[in-house]
Scaffold this active site. Structure first.
Site, short mmCIF file in Angstrom:
data_model
loop_
_atom_site.label_atom_id
_atom_site.label_comp_id
_atom_site.label_asym_id
_atom_site.label_seq_id
_atom_site.Cartn_x
_atom_site.Cartn_y
_atom_site.Cartn_z
CG HIS A 1 13.67 37.48 0.98
ND1 HIS A 1 13.56 36.46 0.05
CD2 HIS A 1 14.96 37.91 0.93
CE1 HIS A 1 14.74 36.30 -0.56
NE2 HIS A 1 15.60 37.16 -0.03
N GLY B 1 -5.09 0.60 4.37
CA GLY B 1 -6.23 1.40 4.81
C GLY B 1 -6.70 1.00 6.20
N GLY C 1 0.83 -1.22 0.00
CA GLY C 1 0.00 0.00 0.00
C GLY C 1 0.85 1.26 0.00
P1 NAI Z 1 -4.47 4.85 2.58
O1 NAI Z 1 -5.89 4.75 2.21
O2 NAI Z 1 -3.79 6.16 2.70
O3 NAI Z 1 -3.59 3.99 1.55
C1 NAI Z 1 -3.78 2.63 1.32
C2 NAI Z 1 -3.12 2.29 0.00
O4 NAI Z 1 -3.16 0.89 -0.15
C3 NAI Z 1 -3.83 2.90 -1.21
O5 NAI Z 1 -2.87 3.48 -2.05
C4 NAI Z 1 -4.51 1.69 -1.85
O6 NAI Z 1 -4.65 1.82 -3.23
C5 NAI Z 1 -3.53 0.58 -1.49
N1 NAI Z 1 -4.10 -0.75 -1.49
C6 NAI Z 1 -5.32 -1.14 -1.06
N2 NAI Z 1 -5.46 -2.49 -1.20
C7 NAI Z 1 -4.29 -2.95 -1.71
C8 NAI Z 1 -3.80 -4.23 -2.06
N3 NAI Z 1 -4.55 -5.31 -1.91
N4 NAI Z 1 -2.54 -4.33 -2.56
C9 NAI Z 1 -1.77 -3.23 -2.72
N5 NAI Z 1 -2.19 -1.99 -2.40
C10 NAI Z 1 -3.42 -1.85 -1.89
O7 NAI Z 1 -4.36 4.00 3.93
P2 NAI Z 1 -3.23 3.91 5.03
O8 NAI Z 1 -1.93 4.40 4.50
O9 NAI Z 1 -3.30 2.52 5.56
O10 NAI Z 1 -3.73 4.93 6.12
C11 NAI Z 1 -4.97 4.69 6.78
C12 NAI Z 1 -5.63 5.99 7.16
O11 NAI Z 1 -4.90 6.66 8.13
C13 NAI Z 1 -5.80 6.89 5.97
O12 NAI Z 1 -7.09 7.40 5.95
C14 NAI Z 1 -4.81 7.98 6.22
O13 NAI Z 1 -5.25 9.23 5.71
C15 NAI Z 1 -4.68 7.99 7.74
N6 NAI Z 1 -3.36 8.43 8.10
C16 NAI Z 1 -3.05 9.76 7.97
C17 NAI Z 1 -1.78 10.20 8.23
C18 NAI Z 1 -1.49 11.64 8.00
O14 NAI Z 1 -2.40 12.43 7.93
N7 NAI Z 1 -0.22 12.02 7.85
C19 NAI Z 1 -0.72 9.30 8.68
C20 NAI Z 1 -1.13 7.94 8.71
C21 NAI Z 1 -2.41 7.55 8.45
#
Ligand code: NAI
Length: 467
Positions: A446, A274, A182
């Site tokens: 700046h 996710g 992911g």
């Molecule tokens: P995410 O939704 O950001 O990314 C998951 C990724 O996994 C996507 O690119 C998706 O296409 C991919 N994916 C899904 N199924 C897959 C598969 N079977 N094989 C390969 N790729 C696959 O989810 P993530 O990174 O787990 O984060 C979870 C949540 O936590 C999100 O909503 C994120 O916004 C939040 N979060 C926010 C942070 C921040 O604001 N800096 C930091 C960490 C998490």
């Protein structure tokens, strides 16, 4: 013992605890129930905060080990003390959780450690670890139970070799080879941590791009930067199995549309595909609170289909972000106190804390195209920003999107070092209905990186100075 509250909040994460504090400020008799034994939720305990502590420390380590010498700072014998790095991270988390407990007392909020369950329209129980059950009478209930790691097929997360974000924040040694499944926020942030500490990192992503939802041009720029740093990407691929044994993990993946499989032997696999809402076992079915097929509790102005039961944060729709949950917590508290609670969902910033960082707010270019909105775009590269040049941090751009007809700023997207701090200016501009010219004619200090925002705003009307 039964006590009557104005509001009982289930879940002590950024949504729940902020809601509790605001309720307290507004004079509502409030209780909050948290099962973890520590306030702060996923974000503070096993998410945003510990990951940022490790991103900061691993950045310093990589700088000292590989980059400071470029600036004439020669550091000999740089050594990683992972145990100490982890202890420092835990210390930051501990301090903050205690701070929130203090804020509960200050706001006169009753804090109950235990599992919260709705047992009637106006009744909630909190079951402590030792089995003691407290019953609370309440006028209103707020569900703020957050989310949990989404599993991937039958891949078994053991938090040692096959890890979720939780395990990735507590590894005891640096894996030689790490596969991240992911290319989303978690995968890229925690993948960056371990790459900086010495892992060979391969990110396998189902889609043909990284970070879905992020402006595509920015996402491509990020991928280029991370690739330059040594992270490998396998886009348009799906993992079909990952099995841990004594030595490591055997992982197989193939093209998303099917085709020849590739097998890798690695030391660890991070599953980051996710998160899903955490809404089971809360008694929702019993009191008739509706959930959708994915487990989210739908809301109308944060009200569920049951009149006095509200929902905020990851348990309901919208971006799964701590600051979105906090805004909702405040809005619900104000509604319960008879005020007009409001959140502008068009103006929720998103930040990815990699190096360079990604920050965006408002609509992406892809969203504007899909909606048929006529827009103008202004861009400015950090390569042309003097502060970025002086700091040798020139990767990235700022991009401002403005409505061609109303001249309102519709979106601002950035890639660059420190842009997570710079995005607030764009959010404020959107909140005030500003035009690009409003930013362009605001004096920026700046030399600062934020001059790139001003120059990108100028570029909307073709008068950027330094390009
Ligand atoms: P995410 O939704 O950001 O990314 C998951 C990724 O996994 C996507 O690119 C998706 O296409 C991919 N994916 C899904 N199924 C897959 C598969 N079977 N094989 C390969 N790729 C696959 O989810 P993530 O990174 O787990 O984060 C979870 C949540 O936590 C999100 O909503 C994120 O916004 C939040 N979060 C926010 C942070 C921040 O604001 N800096 C930091 C960490 C998490």
């Amino acid at each position: 013992m039964s006590e009557a509250y104005d509001v009982v909040i289930i879940g002590g994460g950024p949504g729940g605890y902020v809601c509790a504090i605001r309720c307290g400020q507004l004079g509502l008799k409030t209780a909050i129930i948290e099962k973890r034994g520590r306030l702060g939720g996923t974000c503070l305990n096993v998410g945003c905060i510990p990951s940022k502590a490790l991103l900061h420390a691993s950045h310093a380590y990589e700088g000292a080990a590989h980059h400071y010498a470029d600036m004439g700072v020669e550091v000999a014998g740089v050594k990683l003390n992972l145990e100490k790095m982890m202890a420092k991270k835990d210390d930051a988390v501990d301090g903050l959780t205690k701070g929130i407990e203090f804020l509960m007392k200050k706001s006169k909020v009753t804090y109950l450690k235990g599992f919260g369950k709705i047992i009637g329209k106006n009744k909630v129980t909190a079951t402590a670890e030792d089995g003691t059950v407290s019953e609370l009478e309440t006028k209103n209930i707020v569900i703020a139970t957050g989310s949990e790691v989404a599993p991937l097929g039958d891949i078994k997360i053991d938090e040692e070799k096959i890890i979720s974000s939780t395990g990735a924040l507590a590894l005891k040694k640096v894996p030689n080879k790490l596969v991240v499944i992911g290319a989303g926020v978690i995968g890229l942030e925690l993948g960056s941590v371990w790459r900086r500490l010495g892992s060979e990192v391969t990110v396998i992503e189902y889609l043909d791009r990284i970070t879905p939802g992020v402006d595509l041009e920015i996402a491509k720029g990020l991928q280029k930067s991370l690739t330059k740093q040594g992270m490998k990407f396998e886009l348009g691929k799906k993992v079909t199995s990952a099995v841990a044994d004594k030595k490591g993990v055997t992982l197989t993946f193939e093209p998303a549309a099917g085709g020849d499989a590739t097998t890798l032997e690695v030391d660890a696999v991070l599953v980051a595909v996710g998160r899903r809402p955490y809404t089971d076992g809360l008694g929702l079915e019993e009191v008739g609170v509706e959930k959708d097929a994915r487990g989210f509790v739908p809301n109308h102005h944060w009200k569920t289909n049951v009149d006095n039961i509200y929902v905020i944060g990851d348990a309901t729709h919208g971006p799964m972000l701590a600051h979105k949950a906090e805004e909702e917590g405040v809005a619900v508290a104000e509604i319960l106190a008879g005020k007009p609670g409001h959140v502008d969902f068009n103006n929720i910033p998103g930040v990815i804390y990699t190096t360079p960082e990604v920050a965006g707010v408002g609509k992406t270019e892809e969203e504007l195209k899909a909606a048929g909105v006529e827009y103008k775009v202004g861009k400015f590269p950090f390569m042309a920003n003097s502060r970025a040049r002086a700091n040798y941090e020139t990767d990235g751009i700022v991009k401002v999107l403005e409505d061609k007809n109303t001249h309102k700023i519709l979106g601002v997207h950035m890639l660059g070092v420190g842009v997570g701090e710079m995005i607030a200016e764009a959010g404020l501009a959107i909140a005030f209905g500003a035009s690009a010219e409003d930013i362009a004619r605001t004096c920026h200090a700046h030399p600062t990186m934020s001059e790139a925002v001003k120059e990108a705003a100028m570029a909307v009307d073709g008068w950027a100075i330094h390009v």
